[in-house]
Write an enzyme that holds these catalytic residues in place. Structure first.
Site, mmCIF file in Angstrom:
data_model
loop_
_atom_site.group_PDB
_atom_site.id
_atom_site.type_symbol
_atom_site.label_atom_id
_atom_site.label_comp_id
_atom_site.label_asym_id
_atom_site.label_seq_id
_atom_site.Cartn_x
_atom_site.Cartn_y
_atom_site.Cartn_z
ATOM 1 N N THR A 1 0.821 -1.214 0.000
ATOM 2 C CA THR A 1 0.000 0.000 0.000
ATOM 3 C C THR A 1 0.850 1.257 0.000
ATOM 4 O O THR A 1 0.455 2.275 -0.568
ATOM 5 C CB THR A 1 -0.933 -0.009 1.231
ATOM 6 O OG1 THR A 1 -1.828 -1.105 1.092
ATOM 7 C CG2 THR A 1 -1.723 1.280 1.351
ATOM 8 N N TYR B 1 -8.162 0.761 -3.237
ATOM 9 C CA TYR B 1 -7.069 1.267 -4.095
ATOM 10 C C TYR B 1 -6.335 0.046 -4.636
ATOM 11 O O TYR B 1 -6.626 -1.094 -4.263
ATOM 12 C CB TYR B 1 -6.102 2.132 -3.266
ATOM 13 C CG TYR B 1 -5.559 1.385 -2.079
ATOM 14 C CD1 TYR B 1 -6.236 1.426 -0.850
ATOM 15 C CD2 TYR B 1 -4.442 0.565 -2.190
ATOM 16 C CE1 TYR B 1 -5.785 0.697 0.230
ATOM 17 C CE2 TYR B 1 -3.993 -0.181 -1.106
ATOM 18 C CZ TYR B 1 -4.659 -0.111 0.092
ATOM 19 O OH TYR B 1 -4.234 -0.840 1.167
ATOM 20 N N ASP C 1 0.324 -6.637 5.006
ATOM 21 C CA ASP C 1 -0.287 -7.938 5.317
ATOM 22 C C ASP C 1 0.717 -8.943 5.866
ATOM 23 O O ASP C 1 0.423 -9.641 6.826
ATOM 24 C CB ASP C 1 -0.980 -8.533 4.078
ATOM 25 C CG ASP C 1 -2.286 -7.829 3.764
ATOM 26 O OD1 ASP C 1 -3.016 -8.311 2.885
ATOM 27 O OD2 ASP C 1 -2.557 -6.793 4.407
HETATM 28 N N1 DGL Z 1 -2.462 -6.038 -0.209
HETATM 29 C C1 DGL Z 1 -1.926 -5.571 1.053
HETATM 30 C C2 DGL Z 1 -0.410 -5.779 1.096
HETATM 31 O O1 DGL Z 1 0.231 -5.558 0.075
HETATM 32 C C3 DGL Z 1 -2.221 -4.122 1.259
HETATM 33 C C4 DGL Z 1 -2.038 -3.751 2.676
HETATM 34 C C5 DGL Z 1 -0.930 -2.735 2.874
HETATM 35 O O2 DGL Z 1 0.152 -2.805 2.252
HETATM 36 O O3 DGL Z 1 -1.160 -1.908 3.766
HETATM 37 O O4 DGL Z 1 0.102 -6.141 2.157
#
Ligand code: DGL
Length: 354
Positions: A37, A51, A118
Site C-alpha cells: 500500500t 485502491y 499484510d
Molecule cells: N495487499 C496488502 C499488502 O500488500 C495491502 C495492505 C498494505 O500494504 O497496507 O500487504
C-alpha cells in the site's frame, strides 16, 4: 569570453563538489521497495481502503519526500512490486540476500524495506533471524495509499529512513516504524486491518521516532541478527511449514493434507493456550511418528505464550511449543530452524531463544 566560460565551469564544479561532500557526510541509506500500500494508488482521495497496491515505483516514493535528504543520502532499488499477501519463501530469500549484501558494503549505513502490511511482520522477523549485521534494517509500510487524505506512507517512510540513518538504532535487530512507533520486527504484528495504528507488539514498542529523532524505552530480549545462529548467506531454500487453525468441530484433514504435500512441520494455531481437540490429537501423534514436527502456537495473541506440557503432554508426544510467537511468526522460525536441525529438542531450544 573564455574567462567567463572558465569561471562558470569552476563555479559548477564547486557546487557539484560541495553537494557531493555534503552528501558524503550524510549516512547512506538504501531503500529496497517490494510493493504494498505504501506504493499504492487509488482514484479517490476519500477512499483510504479501496485502491491498488504496488503501483508507485521507488524513485517516485523517494521524490515525494524532499526532506529525506535532510536525514540521509538515499537511493532506491525496486526489488519486487507486489502486494505482500503474495510473498513466497523465494521472495524472502531473494530479499534477505540483497539486504545482507548491501549491509556488507562500507558505503551503506542502513537499509529500509518498503513492504505491504499484510505479511510485513513475517518478513521483518525473517530478516531479524538471518541477516548478520548490526546496521539498522527498518521495514515500513502504510495503511493508506499516497492518494488518500491523511495518507500515512510519507511520514512512515521518512521515519524509517531517519531510524535507518541513526547510529543509536544499531544492534537492536530489525525494526518496524509505523505510526510514529519503533517496534521490534520480532514482536510486532498487524493487529487491526484498516487503521493507521494497526501495528502492535504484545510486549510494547521499543520506542518512538518523532521529527526524525529516536526515543528508546526498551531493548529486544531475544537473539537476533549478529547474535543469531542462522545466516542468510548459507540458506538457499526454506523447508515447507504450514499452519492449520484450531476451532470447534475441527477435523485433522488440513494437517494430514499438508503433511501429504511434504510439509516438514505443521503449526497448530490452537484455541486458548494452544489447545488441541480430542478428534485431532491422534492424527498429530501419527504425523509426529512419521517425522513431521508438530508445533503448538495459538490463535489467541496479544500478550501471552503457550505453556509447554500444559494443555497437551508435549514431552510425551515429542511436540514443540511456539512460546509467545503467533502462528505466522512460528512458521517463519520453524522454517529457518529446520534448515539446521530436525531434532525436536533443538527446535524447542530455538523457540525459547528466538
Ligand atoms: N495487499 C496488502 C499488502 O500488500 C495491502 C495492505 C498494505 O500494504 O497496507 O500487504
Amino acid at each position: 569570453m573564455m574567462s567567463r566560460l572558465l569561471s562558470r565551469c569552476l563555479l559548477a564544479a564547486g557546487i557539484l563538489f560541495a553537494a557531493l561532500a555534503h552528501a558524503a557526510d550524510k549516512p547512506q541509506v538504501v531503500i529496497l521497495a517490494t510493493g504494498g500500500t505504501i506504493a499504492g494508488a487509488g482514484a479517490d482521495a476519500a477512499k483510504s481502503a479501496t485502491y491498488q497496491a504496488a503501483k508507485v515505483p521507488v524513485d517516485k516514493l523517494i521524490a515525494g519526500i524532499p526532506t529525506l535528504s535532510d536525514v540521509a543520502a538515499v537511493r532506491g532499488e525496486q526489488v519486487f512490486q507486489i502486494a505482500s499477501e503474495s510473498f513466497t519463501n523465494a521472495h524472502l530469500l531473494q530479499l534477505g540476500k540483497r539486504v545482507s549484501a548491501l549491509l556488507k558494503q562500507a558505503d551503506v549505513d542502513g537499509v529500509v524495506v518498503t513492504h505491504g502490511t499484510d505479511t510485513l511482520e513475517e518478513t521483518a522477523y525473517f530478516l531479524n533471524l538471518v541477516v548478520k549485521s548490526d546496521k539498522p534494517i527498518v521495514v515500513v509500510g502504510s495503511m493508506r495509499p499516497g492518494t488518500a487524505m491523511s495518507a500515512d506512507g510519507m511520514l512512515n517512510l521518512f521515519n524509517a529512513v531517519a531510524v535507518a540513518a541513526s547510529k543509536d538504532a544499531r544492534g537492536k535487530g530489525v525494526l518496524v516504524t509505523m505510526n510514529d512507533e519503533i517496534n521490534s520486527g520480532r514482536d510486532v504484528s498487524k493487529a487491526v486491518n484498516i487503521r493507521t495504528d494497526a501495528f502492535k507488539s504484545p510486549w510494547g514498542a521499543l520506542g518512538m521516532v518523532v521529527e526524525g529523532k529516536n526515543y528508546w524505552f526498551r531493548l529486544p530480549a531475544k537473539r537476533h541478527t549478529v547474535n543469531s545462529e542462522f545466516d542468510i548467506d548459507r540458506i538457499d531454500s526454506l523447508p515447507a511449514v504450514e499452519i492449520a487453525y484450531g476451532y470447534g468441530n475441527a477435523a485433522p484433514t488440513a494437517y494430514q493434507a499438508f503433511a501429504a504435500q511434504g510439509a516438514k512441520a505443521v503449526i497448530h494455531a490452537g484455541t486458548g493456550n494452544g489447545s488441541v481437540s480430542n478428534q485431532v490429537v491422534p492424527a498429530l501423534r501419527d504425523l509426529r511418528a512419521k517425522g513431521v514436527q508438530i508445533i503448538r502456537s495459538a490463535r489467541v495473541t496479544g500478550g501471552g505464550f503457550v505453556l509447554r506440557n500444559a494443555e497437551q503432554p508435549d514431552d510425551q508426544y515429542d511436540w514443540v511449543v511456539a512460546h509467545d510467537l503467533n502462528p505466522q511468526k512460528a512458521r517463519i522460525l520453524a522454517s529457518v530452524a529446520l534448515t539446521k536441525t530436525q531434532d525436536s529438542r533443538e527446535l524447542q531450544r530455538i523457540f525459547w531463544e528466538y
